[in-house]
Write an enzyme that holds these catalytic residues in place. Structure first.
Site, mmCIF file in Angstrom:
data_model
loop_
_atom_site.group_PDB
_atom_site.id
_atom_site.type_symbol
_atom_site.label_atom_id
_atom_site.label_comp_id
_atom_site.label_asym_id
_atom_site.label_seq_id
_atom_site.Cartn_x
_atom_site.Cartn_y
_atom_site.Cartn_z
ATOM 1 N N SER A 1 40.890 33.816 45.591
ATOM 2 C CA SER A 1 40.651 32.777 44.540
ATOM 3 C C SER A 1 39.577 33.283 43.763
ATOM 4 C CB SER A 1 40.441 31.457 45.363
ATOM 5 O OG SER A 1 39.308 31.411 46.347
ATOM 6 N N LYS A 2 38.400 33.749 44.382
ATOM 7 C CA LYS A 2 37.213 34.164 43.677
ATOM 8 C C LYS A 2 37.713 35.360 42.814
ATOM 9 C CE LYS A 2 33.872 31.325 44.840
ATOM 10 N NZ LYS A 2 33.394 30.493 44.042
ATOM 11 N N ALA B 1 42.332 34.090 51.348
ATOM 12 C CA ALA B 1 42.531 33.105 50.729
ATOM 13 C C ALA B 1 41.453 32.974 49.604
ATOM 14 C CB ALA B 1 42.946 31.781 51.475
ATOM 15 N N TYR B 2 40.290 33.021 50.535
ATOM 16 C CA TYR B 2 38.753 32.897 49.653
ATOM 17 C C TYR B 2 38.749 33.836 48.501
ATOM 18 C CZ TYR B 2 33.884 32.734 48.588
ATOM 19 O OH TYR B 2 32.581 32.711 48.076
ATOM 20 N N ALA B 3 38.885 34.958 48.902
ATOM 21 C CA ALA B 3 38.778 36.460 48.137
ATOM 22 C C ALA B 3 39.570 36.335 46.896
ATOM 23 C CB ALA B 3 38.735 37.427 49.087
#
Length: 225
Positions: free
Chosen positions: A147-148, A143-145
């Site tokens: 979005s980045k 999820a983090y990657a």
């Protein structure tokens, strides 16, 4: 950076404070925008705006107008607002993915859109904070990657749209040496991590006239990780 007006989103966080100190040391003026209330040390700073939810464009637009009305110009936007979560896919519900998109992509999108009229007038610069994980994600970082990765593609697209008007670049840090990260990873080798000052130096270079020929760059700042 002397006499330039820099706006920092996520302005009361650990990285933003480091960037702010470095910018002030170079003679810049700094406006800080954050969702959190302004801490005590910012109480007498008229350019410290707390309680601003830049996941909403209207709030971002009002904040940038307020800053421009006070100073008369905006020369650079540093999009630091964002967040991190570590959750394997089986444990990450849709709300987790939505939240990462909101605080990492939409904050950069809304701040950029709100700042554009002022940055075009000053022929200024935007520096986004991506992540090394957007290029090679580890387990639990989907999820983090993702979005980045959105931040990186936004950076590339905007650099093309605004070529000759506003420069747009991004930094891709690995692990930043903050108190929160030390608490979460107490057994790690902190000396390998990126120091906030190191990342600040790269961001301020990209925001400065010294980087006048640089746009659309995605700069890894990975320390010794």
């Amino acid at each position: 950076m002397r006499d330039k007006l820099i706006v920092i989103t996520g302005g009361f966080g650990a990285l933003a404070r480091g960037v702010r100190e470095a910018a002030l040391a170079q003679g810049a003026r700094v406006a800080s925008i954050d969702y959190a209330p302004a801490p005590a040390e910012f109480a007498n700073d008229p350019l410290a705006l707390g309680g601003v939810d830049i996941t909403k464009f209207e709030a971002a637009s009002a904040a940038f107008k307020q800053i421009n009305d006070k100073v008369g110009r905006i020369d650079a936007l540093l999009n630091i607002a964002g967040g991190f979560v570590w959750k394997p896919l089986a444990e990450a519900d849709g709300a987790t993915w939505d939240r990462m998109y909101e605080i990492n992509v939409k904050t950069a999108l809304n701040a950029t859109k709100a700042a554009l009229p002022y940055l075009e007038a000053s022929r200024g610069a935007i520096v986004n904070v991506g992540a090394a994980a957007a290029l090679k994600a580890g387990a639990g970082m989907g999820a983090y990657a993702a979005s980045k990765a959105g931040v990186l593609k936004l950076t590339e697209s905007l650099a093309e749209e605004l070529k000759g008007k506003v420069r747009v670049n991004a930094v891709l840090p690995s692990i930043i040496d903050t108190a929160a990260n030390r608490k979460d990873m107490p057994n790690a080798d902190f000396t390998a991590w990126v120091q906030p000052q190191e990342l600040a130096n790269v961001m301020l270079f990209l925001a400065s006239d010294a980087a006048s020929a640089v746009t659309g760059a995605l700069i890894p700042v990975t320390g010794r990780v």
